[in-house]
Design a protein around this motif. Structure first.
Motif, PDB file in Angstrom:
ATOM      1  N   UNK A  84      -7.540   0.715 -12.635  1.00  0.00           N
ATOM      2  CA  UNK A  84      -6.843  -0.224 -11.764  1.00  0.00           C
ATOM      3  C   UNK A  84      -5.348   0.076 -11.729  1.00  0.00           C
ATOM      4  N   UNK A  85      -4.754   0.287 -12.890  1.00  0.00           N
ATOM      5  CA  UNK A  85      -3.321   0.591 -12.976  1.00  0.00           C
ATOM      6  C   UNK A  85      -2.992   1.900 -12.251  1.00  0.00           C
ATOM      7  N   UNK A  86      -3.830   2.916 -12.475  1.00  0.00           N
ATOM      8  CA  UNK A  86      -3.588   4.232 -11.866  1.00  0.00           C
ATOM      9  C   UNK A  86      -3.672   4.141 -10.340  1.00  0.00           C
ATOM     10  N   UNK A  87      -4.717   3.476  -9.847  1.00  0.00           N
ATOM     11  CA  UNK A  87      -4.900   3.354  -8.393  1.00  0.00           C
ATOM     12  C   UNK A  87      -3.778   2.542  -7.754  1.00  0.00           C
ATOM     13  N   UNK A  88      -3.359   1.460  -8.409  1.00  0.00           N
ATOM     14  CA  UNK A  88      -2.271   0.645  -7.872  1.00  0.00           C
ATOM     15  C   UNK A  88      -0.995   1.470  -7.744  1.00  0.00           C
ATOM     16  N   UNK A  89      -0.643   2.203  -8.797  1.00  0.00           N
ATOM     17  CA  UNK A  89       0.579   3.011  -8.770  1.00  0.00           C
ATOM     18  C   UNK A  89       0.491   4.117  -7.721  1.00  0.00           C
ATOM     19  N   UNK A  90      -0.698   4.718  -7.607  1.00  0.00           N
ATOM     20  CA  UNK A  90      -0.878   5.794  -6.629  1.00  0.00           C
ATOM     21  C   UNK A  90      -0.661   5.277  -5.207  1.00  0.00           C
ATOM     22  N   UNK A  91      -1.267   4.153  -4.865  1.00  0.00           N
ATOM     23  CA  UNK A  91      -1.168   3.631  -3.499  1.00  0.00           C
ATOM     24  C   UNK A  91       0.196   3.003  -3.216  1.00  0.00           C
ATOM     25  N   UNK A  92       0.838   2.477  -4.234  1.00  0.00           N
ATOM     26  CA  UNK A  92       2.210   1.985  -4.046  1.00  0.00           C
ATOM     27  C   UNK A  92       3.103   3.136  -3.618  1.00  0.00           C
ATOM     28  N   UNK A  93       2.912   4.288  -4.282  1.00  0.00           N
ATOM     29  CA  UNK A  93       3.683   5.481  -3.916  1.00  0.00           C
ATOM     30  C   UNK A  93       3.264   6.053  -2.580  1.00  0.00           C
ATOM     31  N   UNK A  94       1.951   6.112  -2.331  1.00  0.00           N
ATOM     32  CA  UNK A  94       1.441   6.694  -1.091  1.00  0.00           C
ATOM     33  C   UNK A  94       1.921   5.932   0.136  1.00  0.00           C
ATOM     34  N   UNK A  95       1.898   4.596   0.053  1.00  0.00           N
ATOM     35  CA  UNK A  95       2.294   3.767   1.194  1.00  0.00           C
ATOM     36  C   UNK A  95       3.761   3.351   1.126  1.00  0.00           C
TER      37      UNK A  95
END
Length: 529
Positions: A501-512
């Motif tokens: 959950x933490x990894x995906x949240x950080x990834x999409x925060x950066x992606x978007x």
């Protein structure tokens, strides 16, 4: 179980699902799926296939269980219309403005209420959606997020806590035990043993709570929340909400808005449903015996009638409405659920077509007889997921897979305890597939009562459901090869899920490039006023 049309049995659900995603028009997509299947059944004759599709739809409408659920839906619409027009929702929104201090508290409130009303998964959507729909708009929570809470607390909670689901699961397990010739474990005891293996329900309920508490979204849900936080738009620009009370029922009366107008119909409904479960199942001994004998469809219908009758009573007794206005509101409540009823009928009809074409037989035939038990749990999980996604029904999937999975596992291992664990694995896959399927009745109801666009709900929920499914897929592999107890596997899965959950949240925060939105979310969590 129907004829076997081989790979052709995949066509009806595939047509319906692909068209739903492509056009966002659920009703015609479902009919296209039904029609394609009926044409295949009729040997390619378009005219006979069309006529047969009408017969299937009529049979779905007149099935006693389905007919009662349709009436349940209509009477729920009546109850909702009275709650709205008498000012119950308005009063609750004003009360909430004083009591709720943050977006987080609203999200957590929806999560908790969903688990508390889990006596039936459809009831969760109706009650929880009505309580939190308008409050969510006030606190800039997207319709997609509310529909996710409704959908992902409904079936998982109903599958574990006291509900009509328990009786159904016990019945399916009983068939599996009978097929396997296991006599030293009773169905109720086998059900209790299977609960810890329902990893999807357990981890999903926790995961929903984590997301509601942290506000750390990812994927399409992050975009939906960003939209609502920035613009205040509850639904997307091109969204078509499945139920828009404001446009359907008009402005509520501000004569004497009272919270009791909101609460009383819902309490009446829940009380009557619980009484109905007891009354229809009273021949059984103990809670489990009552649930096993209860007729949930009748209990739900009685409860929805109580909700509608309470609305009529309050309208007349408070004199907020005269008799004509009361009857007009009653009729408008029925109209409110017309599209819902049509979609439910189409979804049931599509399920009947796929059953007749032997979709389950085709899927099961791919398992084979000689399998290493190490991969058997994950195979049962995946097949249950596919079956539920294609048919849109977790109950239908349980009926197909549980009586097969238990004897297959017993044949491979010779261990009755391992065999009954399969029912929990089947249920995990069934609920996942049901969550992700746009043709599922519970998915439809979550969209309806949250006021969300149906396909937007499906698209934003799938990544969350897949996250949990990937984690528990690993757990089932570990269980298959090492038979490690759920007491170890569930905490392990939770740790992996939280890290993911933490990894995906950080990834999409950066992606978007959404760091600003996330900080806005945290700021909004302090106060929206």
């Amino acid at each position: 179980m129907g004829n076997n049309y081989g790979i052709l049995a995949i066509i009806p659900p595939l047509v319906a699902i692909l068209l739903s995603f492509r056009t966002k028009a659920v009703l015609p997509s479902l009919f296209a799926g039904i029609l394609s299947g009926c044409i295949i059944i009729m040997g390619g004759n378009i005219f006979s296939g069309t006529a047969y599709s009408m017969d299937i739809i009529v049979e779905s409408m007149t099935d006693p269980w389905n007919a009662r659920l349709l009436l349940f839906t209509f009477f729920m619409g009546v109850g909702i219309s009275f709650i709205w027009r008498l000012g119950g929702s308005l009063a609750l929104a004003r009360w909430a403005n004083k009591k709720f201090k943050s977006r987080r508290s609203v999200c957590l409130g929806a999560w908790i209420l969903g688990m508390l009303t889990s006596v039936n998964d459809c009831l969760v959507a109706a009650v929880d959606g009505n309580v939190f729909r308008d409050i969510s708009k006030e606190y800039k929570i997207s319709s997609e997020k509310l529909s996710y809470v409704l959908d992902s607390t409904a079936a998982p909670a109903a599958a574990i806590f006291i509900s009509d689901w328990i009786a159904y699961q016990i019945g399916m397990i009983g068939k599996g035990l009978e097929a396997a010739n296991i006599t030293d474990i009773k169905p109720v005891a086998a059900y209790v043993k299977s609960i810890p293996f329902n990893f999807y329900s357990i981890l999903t309920l926790i995961f929903v709570g984590v997301i509601m508490y942290t506000g750390k979204d990812y994927g399409p849900m992050l975009l939906a929340e960003a939209r609502t936080l920035k613009t205040g738009e509850f639904v997307g620009e091109n969204a078509v909400p499945m139920m828009d009370i404001n446009s359907e029922l008009g402005e509520p009366k501000d004569t004497r808005p009272m919270v009791i107008i909101f609460i009383l119909p819902i309490i009446a409904s829940i009380f009557v449903i619980l009484f109905g479960l007891y009354w229809t199942g009273r021949a059984g001994r103990g809670i489990m015996g009552v649930l096993e004998n209860a007729e949930a469809d009748k209990a739900l219908l009685w409860g929805s009638m109580a909700m509608a009758a309470t609305g009529v009573f309050m309208a007349l007794i408070t004199k907020i409405m005269d008799f004509k206005e009361t009857m007009d509101t009653f009729i408008d409540g029925l109209k409110l659920m017309t599209l819902t009823a049509a979609i439910l009928v189409m979804a049931w009809s599509l399920g009947s077509v796929t059953q007749e074409m032997g979709l389950a037989n085709y899927i099961i035939s791919k398992i084979g007889d000689n399998i290493n038990f190490g991969i058997f749990p994950i195979i049962i999980f995946i097949l249950s997921m596919i079956t539920a996604f294609a048919t849109g029904t977790s109950w239908g999937t349980m009926a197909i897979m549980t009586p097969l999975a238990i004897p297959l596992a017993y044949n491979i291992t010779g261990d009755a305890n391992i065999a009954v664990s399969m029912s929990g694995i089947v249920l995990s896959g069934a609920i996942f597939g049901d969550h992700c399927s746009p043709i599922s009745d519970t998915t439809v109801m979550a969209s309806i009562f949250s006021g969300a666009d149906h396909m937007d709900h499906v698209k934003t929920q799938i990544p969350y459901a897949l996250t949990v499914a990937c984690v528990i897929g690993v757990l089932y592999l570990i269980y298959g090869f090492f038979t490690i107890t759920p007491a170890i596997l569930i905490p392990l899965g939770l740790v992996i899920l939280l890290l993911l959950h933490q990894i995906l949240h950080k990834y999409y925060i950066g992606k978007y490039n959404m760091s600003e939105v996330y900080h806005m979310n945290m700021k909004e969590d302090i106060s929206v006023k």
